[in-house]
Design an enzyme around this catalytic site. Sequence first.
Site, PDB file in Angstrom:
ATOM      1  N   GLU A  82      37.976  31.920  24.945  1.00 25.95           N
ATOM      2  CA  GLU A  82      38.660  32.811  24.003  1.00 25.95           C
ATOM      3  C   GLU A  82      39.978  33.326  24.565  1.00 25.95           C
ATOM      4  O   GLU A  82      40.895  33.631  23.807  1.00 25.95           O
ATOM      5  CB  GLU A  82      37.757  33.998  23.643  1.00 25.95           C
ATOM      6  CG  GLU A  82      36.647  33.592  22.695  1.00 25.95           C
ATOM      7  CD  GLU A  82      35.983  34.778  22.004  1.00 25.95           C
ATOM      8  OE1 GLU A  82      36.173  35.926  22.444  1.00 25.95           O
ATOM      9  OE2 GLU A  82      35.259  34.551  21.030  1.00 25.95           O
ATOM     10  N   HIS A 124      21.311  15.851  37.243  1.00 30.45           N
ATOM     11  CA  HIS A 124      20.594  14.784  36.557  1.00 30.45           C
ATOM     12  C   HIS A 124      20.925  14.761  35.074  1.00 30.45           C
ATOM     13  O   HIS A 124      20.142  14.289  34.259  1.00 30.45           O
ATOM     14  CB  HIS A 124      19.085  14.954  36.795  1.00 30.45           C
ATOM     15  CG  HIS A 124      18.778  14.964  38.253  1.00 30.45           C
ATOM     16  ND1 HIS A 124      18.548  13.817  38.971  1.00 30.45           N
ATOM     17  CD2 HIS A 124      18.759  15.988  39.147  1.00 30.45           C
ATOM     18  CE1 HIS A 124      18.362  14.126  40.245  1.00 30.45           C
ATOM     19  NE2 HIS A 124      18.485  15.443  40.371  1.00 30.45           N
ATOM     20  N   LYS A 136      35.894  34.887  10.943  1.00 32.55           N
ATOM     21  CA  LYS A 136      35.289  36.124  10.421  1.00 32.55           C
ATOM     22  C   LYS A 136      35.802  36.361   9.003  1.00 32.55           C
ATOM     23  O   LYS A 136      35.042  36.725   8.110  1.00 32.55           O
ATOM     24  CB  LYS A 136      35.660  37.316  11.303  1.00 32.55           C
ATOM     25  CG  LYS A 136      34.922  37.385  12.626  1.00 32.55           C
ATOM     26  CD  LYS A 136      35.220  38.704  13.346  1.00 32.55           C
ATOM     27  CE  LYS A 136      34.535  38.788  14.695  1.00 32.55           C
ATOM     28  NZ  LYS A 136      34.799  40.020  15.426  1.00 32.55           N
TER      29      LYS A 136
END
Length: 439
Positions: A268, A297, A413
């Site tokens: 951000e 792995h 938003k």
Amino acid sequence: MLYPAVQDKAIKKEDLFDFKSSSFNKEDLTFRDLIYEDNNSSRTKDIKALGDHIKKNFKRYVVVGIGGSDLGSRAIVGALKRKSNTEISFIGANTDPDQISDFFDEIKKDLDKTVFNIISKSGETVEIISVFLYIMDFIKQNLGPSYISKNIYITTSSPQSSLYRVGKKEGISIIEGESSVGDRFSVLSVIGMLTAEVMGLDSREFLEGAREIDNNCSSPNPFSNDALMFAELNFLSYKLYGKNIGVVMPYAEKLRSFAFWYRQLWAESLGKKIDINGNIVNTGITPIASLGSTDQHSQIQLYNEGPNDLIVTFIFGEIFDNNPQIKTEIKEFEYLNGKGFRELISIEREATALSLRENQRSNGTIILDNMPSKGLDPKTMGGLFYFFELACAYLGNMLEIDTFNQPGVEKGKEYMYTLLSKPGFEKEKQVLSAKLKNG
Ligand code: PA5
């Protein structure tokens, strides 16, 4: 990370540069002010007193937050041992219906001994408002309306917000967040520090550790300033060689959540469309939260043989409380006999670093040391948080972007409110409907 250890696309000593702290605007470093809070300030005392009250009266403390209002507390809870009897839980970081339903089923039996802290800097975030409404109703139905003001706190820095207004009306106590500090830089404010106090830890020790890092990271010369060195290695790897992926890989389960905190901080803060001069730059370093030894792995194949476009930062140190021993008489496993798991995980990190080096992949290790006792402690965690915050601020400055805004989050938003038909978004709804109609 430096030449000649890695020769292909490596940073040379002469590439590194001095950085003058005068390049920062005053408002850039507000997260720094937090750590110079006096130990006896009323703010520090308030956090302690509230932490004591919660520990004394509640069996469970629930953090209700998302993004920066959530990830710092998770990193603290993941990293450090709780010393109090109050359990810490999290809800609200996901609107997953099953998770919400299961969570409330689980806590129902001890609801009167459960306290919720609704954390939202803006006081408008829809995920948090929704869960807040659900909690109020749940408490009303199961305990009665008088418990709303007893079992809920609100933390926000926006007195104008709906959350603040509704909270006041319901008689809920409001904890004031630091308005000048962005959410993802707020772990060392009341947002993370109240969680620490409820865990029975001393929030002042986090700040002490952060101040130590601040003192050690004040030189303009990267060779005397580790946070600056880390920022420059990221910056130069990106600018000179296009390495636009930053992997953080702690070798310790307890730092798993810390890597996710870093992921938000980097994403951000550094992923930006526009630079400070208004040019479209679409810049950023994509953060990856990885974990040793597990991801050896799963991820290391790519890091070693995929595109040479990343830098890997391990975090390691004497941070373990235990050292279970392997004992075997089986001949073919003799090489493991007598080894402690501490030694094993240390060798695993070293082997991974060597393999990356062999493949000419930039990598380095942040070593956590100088801890007064074995195991990870609040002071070290405070220092670690602050190290990354400072490095992030340096990096954003070098990239010439606004490190502290998040217009890309705001846009999502806005669309959410539009789709939910929130009052005030009627015009946006019309525009969106027209756009959707046209495909
Ligand atoms: O760090 C940020 O700014 C964001 O990720 C916010 O934490 C997130 O959007 C939640 O915002 P708020 O705390 O205002 O509810």
